[in-house]
Write an enzyme that holds these catalytic residues in place. Structure first.
Site, PDB file in Angstrom:
ATOM      1  N   HIS A  33       0.850  -1.189   0.000  1.00 45.19           N
ATOM      2  CA  HIS A  33       0.000   0.000   0.000  1.00 45.19           C
ATOM      3  C   HIS A  33       0.888   1.243   0.000  1.00 45.19           C
ATOM      4  CE1 HIS A  33      -2.357   3.177   1.901  1.00 45.19           C
ATOM      5  NE2 HIS A  33      -3.432   2.564   1.440  1.00 45.19           N
ATOM      6  N   ARG A  67      -2.835   1.153  -4.422  1.00 43.04           N
ATOM      7  CA  ARG A  67      -2.709  -0.309  -4.395  1.00 43.04           C
ATOM      8  C   ARG A  67      -3.093  -0.864  -5.758  1.00 43.04           C
ATOM      9  NH1 ARG A  67      -6.810  -2.264  -0.076  1.00 43.04           N
ATOM     10  NH2 ARG A  67      -7.602  -0.137  -0.072  1.00 43.04           N
ATOM     11  N   LYS A  72      -6.698  -0.230  -7.777  1.00 46.22           N
ATOM     12  CA  LYS A  72      -7.465   0.812  -7.088  1.00 46.22           C
ATOM     13  C   LYS A  72      -7.513   2.054  -7.970  1.00 46.22           C
ATOM     14  CE  LYS A  72      -8.679   0.608  -3.144  1.00 46.22           C
ATOM     15  NZ  LYS A  72      -9.973   0.240  -2.566  1.00 46.22           N
ATOM     16  N   ASP A 126      -5.739   8.622  -7.110  1.00 48.08           N
ATOM     17  CA  ASP A 126      -6.068   9.510  -5.986  1.00 48.08           C
ATOM     18  C   ASP A 126      -4.890  10.465  -5.774  1.00 48.08           C
ATOM     19  OD1 ASP A 126      -6.328  10.672  -3.460  1.00 48.08           O
ATOM     20  OD2 ASP A 126      -7.235   8.888  -2.562  1.00 48.08           O
ATOM     21  N   CYS A 178      -3.655  12.135  -3.321  1.00 43.58           N
ATOM     22  CA  CYS A 178      -2.764  12.109  -2.153  1.00 43.58           C
ATOM     23  C   CYS A 178      -1.560  11.193  -2.389  1.00 43.58           C
ATOM     24  CB  CYS A 178      -3.495  11.743  -0.869  1.00 43.58           C
ATOM     25  SG  CYS A 178      -4.202  10.104  -0.856  1.00 43.58           S
ATOM     26  N   TYR A 179      -1.735  10.192  -3.305  1.00 35.98           N
ATOM     27  CA  TYR A 179      -0.598   9.310  -3.590  1.00 35.98           C
ATOM     28  C   TYR A 179       0.488  10.015  -4.395  1.00 35.98           C
ATOM     29  CZ  TYR A 179      -3.418   5.802  -1.463  1.00 35.98           C
ATOM     30  OH  TYR A 179      -4.163   5.123  -0.540  1.00 35.98           O
ATOM     31  N   ASP A 231      -8.948  14.899  -4.468  1.00 40.62           N
ATOM     32  CA  ASP A 231      -8.243  13.659  -4.835  1.00 40.62           C
ATOM     33  C   ASP A 231      -8.426  13.295  -6.300  1.00 40.62           C
ATOM     34  OD1 ASP A 231     -10.238  11.486  -5.197  1.00 40.62           O
ATOM     35  OD2 ASP A 231     -10.602  11.610  -3.080  1.00 40.62           O
ATOM     36  N   ASP A 244     -10.240  18.946   0.459  1.00 40.71           N
ATOM     37  CA  ASP A 244     -10.166  18.863   1.924  1.00 40.71           C
ATOM     38  C   ASP A 244      -8.741  19.182   2.354  1.00 40.71           C
ATOM     39  OD1 ASP A 244      -8.587  16.297   2.145  1.00 40.71           O
ATOM     40  OD2 ASP A 244     -10.304  15.544   1.037  1.00 40.71           O
ATOM     41  N   HIS A 262      -6.027  16.342   1.427  1.00 44.12           N
ATOM     42  CA  HIS A 262      -5.621  16.277   0.019  1.00 44.12           C
ATOM     43  C   HIS A 262      -4.934  17.563  -0.431  1.00 44.12           C
ATOM     44  CE1 HIS A 262      -8.198  12.674  -0.046  1.00 44.12           C
ATOM     45  NE2 HIS A 262      -7.289  12.268  -0.914  1.00 44.12           N
TER      46      HIS A 262
HETATM   47 ZN   LIG Z   1      -6.505  10.285  -1.086  1.00 39.46          ZN
END
Ligand SMILES: [Zn+2]
Length: 433
Positions: free
Chosen positions: A251, A294, A297, A300, A302-303, A346, A353, A356
């Site tokens: 992850h 992952r 998935k 996003d 934040c990755y 994201d 938010d 993020h």
């Molecule tokens: Zn995220």
């Protein structure tokens, strides 16, 4: 039917999920056109593929509708200033145990956008709020009256590092109490419990403990004992790291925590870096251009930090570039900001938010400000020490978005990290002399 068999039937039906029939389609060469492929895709459709296609379509809409977008810095800065000057709405009471996190996310986002964006008044208010949680100077919980926790302690220390020792706030930290608390969370396998008594143990706890200890100059052989072996046992067959030892699912967040911790311990060469680089590369899809956390998935924002910083740390250690930074920048600029709402999100269609906003900006700062170590021969320092202690010896690309250079291990601006850790190093040497 024997008991064991009826039990097996029960497990298959109820625990292993919906059984799907296997679909086999043989396509002749002359039929390999887009239409046939689409009809086969329709046949093998699942909730996951539907969600993936919806997100991809939304991303493509963004790529089609904008022309060379830039980071809307003033707009996003307005978002942060707004939250610093207003009470949080009642629905955010769910974040009551994340108060230091909110301070770190907002203050750090501001610093990444604008080096001088935090006023003295905001810094004073941050320090006041952090020490209201622990008037004795740490360790810190998520709010007043809550048990100290490794994650909130990490966020509180990072938030204070952004406050330039305003009002002497750095000297109010109780290093002895923080060190003894960290040691009390230490487990026999080298891991740390996140919280006394009831906390879980995984790579997050290790990273939060090591990040804080290294910044405050309270690393000891006792604190680090067994940590490397624990972290190494968390790298799984995919090449990334799970939260726990022995083949936990890889992850992005856990992987960052493991690789950043190994970097602090100067032990990156003990893991399979090629396999990890390949895993990072596989997190980026040519179609959406951003990272997922992952296998299988959704993308996003934040990755951009969790995977982006992992890739950067690998680069420091001599690995080739394993992610496409240009494509990542496009994902962030096209898909993680909207002209309607300030703050970073994201993926297209979701709300911005604090979390993020911080990690998307950090991802962009890392992609635009690659940091190289130019340590001198024979100076006997690890790459990590050089970067924290001598930021001037690291060179940076110029950031087209004029973002502040970030240290990928700590998620903090290079200069603030240097000032904070130097303060505690000097303090330590004046105490021991
Ligand atoms: Zn995220």
């Amino acid at each position: 039917m024997p008991n064991s068999l009826s039990r097996l039937k029960f497990i298959n039906k109820n625990l292993l999920g919906r059984k799907r029939p296997t679909i086999i389609s043989v396509v002749k060469d002359e039929e390999k056109d887009q239409e046939t492929i689409m009809s086969i895709m329709k046949e093998v459709e699942t909730d996951t593929t539907i969600a993936y296609n919806e997100v991809l379509e939304k991303c493509n809409e963004q790529y089609r509708s904008k022309v060379n977008p830039v980071l809307n810095k003033d707009f996003h800065q307005m978002y942060i200033e707004g939250w610093f000057s207003h009470d949080l709405p009642p629905q955010m009471s769910a974040l009551d145990a994340s108060q230091p996190w909110m301070l770190y996310w907002l203050a750090n986002s501001m610093k990444v956008l604008n080096k001088n964006g935090l006023t003295d008044e905001i810094k004073e208010r941050i320090a006041e709020k952090v020490f209201a949680i622990s008037p004795q100077g740490g360790p810190f919980g998520g709010g007043v009256g809550q048990l100290p926790h490794l994650a909130s302690n990490y966020a509180a220390i990072n938030a204070l590092a952004l406050c330039d020792n305003i009002g002497g706030c750095w000297d109010k930290l109780n290093l002895k109490a923080i060190y003894e608390w960290l040691m009390s969370l230490k487990q026999v396998d080298g891991c740390f419990k996140t919280c006394s008594g009831i906390g879980e143990t995984d790579t997050r706890g290790v990273y939060c403990a090591l990040s804080v200890a290294s910044m405050l100059g309270i690393m000891t052989p006792e604190l680090c004992e067994g940590v490397e072996d624990f972290l190494i046992s968390c790298q799984n067959y995919e090449g990334g790291f799970g939260g726990c030892a022995h083949e936990d699912e890889a992850h992005g967040g856990y992987t960052f925590c493991a690789i950043a911790s190994l970097s602090i311990l100067a032990a990156i060469d003990r893991i399979d870096t090629s396999k990890l680089a390949l895993w990072c590369s596989q997190r980026q899809d040519n179609a959406e251009k951003g990272f997922c956390g992952r296998s299988n998935k959704l993308v996003d924002g934040c990755y951009s930090f969790w995977i982006g910083s992992t890739a950067s740390i690998l680069e420091w250690h001599g690995c080739a570039e394993c992610v496409n930074k240009e494509a990542l920048k496009e994902y962030i600029l096209y898909c993680c900001q909207s002209s309607k709402r300030p703050g970073l999100q994201d993926k297209p269609g979701t709300n911005p938010d604090f979390y993020h906003t911080n990690y998307v900006l950090l991802g962009l700062a890392i992609a635009e400000n690659a940091v190289f170590i130019t340590s001198k021969e024979g100076d006997n320092k690890s790459k990590e020490q050089v970067l924290i202690e001598e930021p001037s010896s690291a060179t940076h690309f110029n950031s087209p978005s004029c973002l502040t250079a970030i240290n990928p291990i700590y998620g903090l601006p290079v200069e603030e990290l240097f000032n904070f850790s130097t303060h505690f190093r000097h303090k330590k040497s004046s105490c021991s002399s």
